[in-house]
Design a protein around this motif. Structure first.
Motif, PDB file in Angstrom:
ATOM      1  N   ALA A 149      -1.309   4.170  -4.442  1.00 50.88           N
ATOM      2  CA  ALA A 149       0.078   3.906  -4.077  1.00 50.88           C
ATOM      3  C   ALA A 149       1.008   4.572  -5.088  1.00 50.88           C
ATOM      4  O   ALA A 149       0.639   4.784  -6.247  1.00 50.88           O
ATOM      5  CB  ALA A 149       0.332   2.399  -4.020  1.00 50.88           C
ATOM      6  N   GLU A 259      -2.020   7.309   4.113  1.00 56.89           N
ATOM      7  CA  GLU A 259      -0.596   7.453   3.813  1.00 56.89           C
ATOM      8  C   GLU A 259       0.189   6.286   4.415  1.00 56.89           C
ATOM      9  O   GLU A 259       1.058   5.699   3.758  1.00 56.89           O
ATOM     10  CB  GLU A 259      -0.068   8.783   4.363  1.00 56.89           C
ATOM     11  CG  GLU A 259      -0.611  10.031   3.680  1.00 56.89           C
ATOM     12  CD  GLU A 259      -0.037  10.227   2.300  1.00 56.89           C
ATOM     13  OE1 GLU A 259       1.037   9.667   2.004  1.00 56.89           O
ATOM     14  OE2 GLU A 259      -0.662  10.945   1.496  1.00 56.89           O
ATOM     15  N   VAL A 260      -0.126   5.944   5.657  1.00 58.05           N
ATOM     16  CA  VAL A 260       0.513   4.791   6.284  1.00 58.05           C
ATOM     17  C   VAL A 260       0.052   3.509   5.612  1.00 58.05           C
ATOM     18  O   VAL A 260       0.837   2.579   5.393  1.00 58.05           O
ATOM     19  CB  VAL A 260       0.211   4.766   7.793  1.00 58.05           C
ATOM     20  CG1 VAL A 260       0.775   3.510   8.443  1.00 58.05           C
ATOM     21  CG2 VAL A 260       0.779   6.007   8.461  1.00 58.05           C
ATOM     22  N   GLN A 263       1.958   2.874   2.486  1.00 53.65           N
ATOM     23  CA  GLN A 263       3.305   2.372   2.802  1.00 53.65           C
ATOM     24  C   GLN A 263       3.265   0.901   3.188  1.00 53.65           C
ATOM     25  O   GLN A 263       4.121   0.107   2.756  1.00 53.65           O
ATOM     26  CB  GLN A 263       3.900   3.201   3.932  1.00 53.65           C
ATOM     27  CG  GLN A 263       5.332   2.848   4.270  1.00 53.65           C
ATOM     28  CD  GLN A 263       5.860   3.654   5.431  1.00 53.65           C
ATOM     29  OE1 GLN A 263       5.439   3.464   6.577  1.00 53.65           O
ATOM     30  NE2 GLN A 263       6.769   4.564   5.162  1.00 53.65           N
ATOM     31  N   GLN A 266       2.631  -1.242   0.040  1.00 56.01           N
ATOM     32  CA  GLN A 266       3.809  -1.327  -0.812  1.00 56.01           C
ATOM     33  C   GLN A 266       4.856  -2.271  -0.223  1.00 56.01           C
ATOM     34  O   GLN A 266       5.497  -3.022  -0.960  1.00 56.01           O
ATOM     35  CB  GLN A 266       4.412   0.072  -1.000  1.00 56.01           C
ATOM     36  CG  GLN A 266       3.536   0.983  -1.840  1.00 56.01           C
ATOM     37  CD  GLN A 266       4.129   2.376  -2.013  1.00 56.01           C
ATOM     38  OE1 GLN A 266       3.726   3.117  -2.902  1.00 56.01           O
ATOM     39  NE2 GLN A 266       5.060   2.763  -1.173  1.00 56.01           N
ATOM     40  N   ARG A 267       5.010  -2.257   1.087  1.00 55.01           N
ATOM     41  CA  ARG A 267       6.040  -3.090   1.714  1.00 55.01           C
ATOM     42  C   ARG A 267       5.561  -4.516   1.966  1.00 55.01           C
ATOM     43  O   ARG A 267       6.365  -5.448   1.932  1.00 55.01           O
ATOM     44  CB  ARG A 267       6.480  -2.453   3.043  1.00 55.01           C
ATOM     45  CG  ARG A 267       7.194  -1.126   2.865  1.00 55.01           C
ATOM     46  CD  ARG A 267       7.556  -0.529   4.217  1.00 55.01           C
ATOM     47  NE  ARG A 267       8.317   0.705   4.062  1.00 55.01           N
ATOM     48  CZ  ARG A 267       8.748   1.460   5.080  1.00 55.01           C
ATOM     49  NH1 ARG A 267       8.497   1.084   6.324  1.00 55.01           N
ATOM     50  NH2 ARG A 267       9.429   2.572   4.862  1.00 55.01           N
TER      51      ARG A 267
END
Length: 333
Positions: A149, A259-260, A263, A266-267
């Protein structure tokens, strides 16, 4: 919502100041309290109508409005002359070339052609088809995507108060989009190898391929055609009976799954832990594991999976079936 149309008297002033006296568009706009875009639009309409300055004597306000704002052509869309988009695209590469000028040239030869906004929309749609994206289909147990990340987490030393930053490792299974996350101290080779051992132990099986980024711990030399895998990382793959597939440099779509996944982690995980203080890596990983388990069963994440995986997730069989599809059991390190 379109702006209010300027009176013909003011449009005459625009033509007089610009075409009659040769004043710059900026000066004309300041004099009449208009935007430069509005002045440019009126001048473009005048050029398309073949108007100059002074205007002919028989052109009154009504006639001027009809020339500048002609009614749309009563021609079906599919019968209107279409521009040569390849030529438009090539011309736009020239210095100082704009779509507005190309549209004016197009309308000069096709009076019943498309308006400017429609012309721009059609061109953007045509450009969007120049780089098609191939949909990737992943078989269960075939690929495991791994990456770090971009954000780190703080870990406090309870004795000294020193703050260390922990890296967040993320892995995603290709077919099920099952996410695994773990905090480690660095992206160095020892931590990189250890987190792979933890990952495969957690999964209870080994995928046929591990797709990774070109970080130094995994790939000694990044190359579009012949990348060089780190010897220790290659030994790990040989021990577990899998293959290392580095993503091509600057080709993030090769590892789009992770990659998704990064994300989402992280969210969904790191953002939820932003107000908590951790005093050990084990404590941080315990919190990450708890949220990761919730994440993999979250309806919003489950709905993003293929229908078959949604059904398996709802009946609690997703992870067990994903394990069974892996290439083989984990060897005892």
């Amino acid at each position: 919502m379109p702006g209010e149309r300027l009176s013909m008297r003011n449009i005459r002033e625009v033509l007089r100041l610009r075409l009659g006296h040769g004043l710059p568009q900026r000066t004309v706009a300041q004099s009449l309290r208009l935007s430069q875009g509005a002045v440019s639009g009126y001048l473009s309409r005048a050029r398309l109508a073949g108007l100059g300055w002074p205007l002919p004597d028989d052109v009154d306000d009504e006639r001027l409005e009809a020339l500048l704002y002609p009614p749309p052509p009563d021609v079906p869309v599919n019968q209107r002359p279409a521009p040569d988009w390849a030529t438009v695209h090539s011309e736009l590469r020239r210095p100082n070339m704009t779509l507005a000028l190309l549209w004016e040239e197009y309308r000069a030869g096709a009076a019943d052609g498309f308006g400017y906004s429609w012309f721009c929309d059609l061109y953007r749609a045509w450009v969007g088809r120049l780089k098609p994206t191939l949909r990737q289909v992943h078989l269960a147990g075939e690929k495991l995507f791994v990456d770090f990340a971009g954000h780190t987490m703080e870990v406090f030393d309870g004795a000294t108060g020193e703050v260390r930053r922990a890296e967040i490792f993320v892995a995603v299974l290709g077919a099920s989009s099952f996410i695994y996350a773990e905090a480690i101290w660095s992206q160095a080779l020892p931590d990189w190898i250890a987190v792979h051992v933890n990952l495969l132990t957690f999964l209870g099986g080994v995928p046929r391929q591990i797709v990774c980024d070109n970080l130094k711990a995994g790939i000694t030399r990044a190359c579009f055609y012949e990348p060089l895998v780190n010897r220790t990382y290659a030994d790990l793959a040989a021990y577990y009976g899998t293959a290392i597939i580095p993503a091509r440099p600057y080709k993030a779509r090769d590892k789009a799954k992770v990659e998704v996944g990064v994300q989402v982690v992280q969210r969904w995980i790191l953002a939820r832990l932003r107000h908590r203080r951790f005093f050990s890596l084990c404590e941080l990983n315990a919190a990450i594991r708890e949220l990761t388990a919730q994440l993999n069963l979250n309806p919003a994440v489950v709905l993003a999976r293929p229908r078959i995986w949604r059904g398996l997730c709802n009946c609690g069989l997703l992870f067990r079936l994903t394990q069974g599809a892996l290439a083989g059991p984990v060897a005892d390190p």
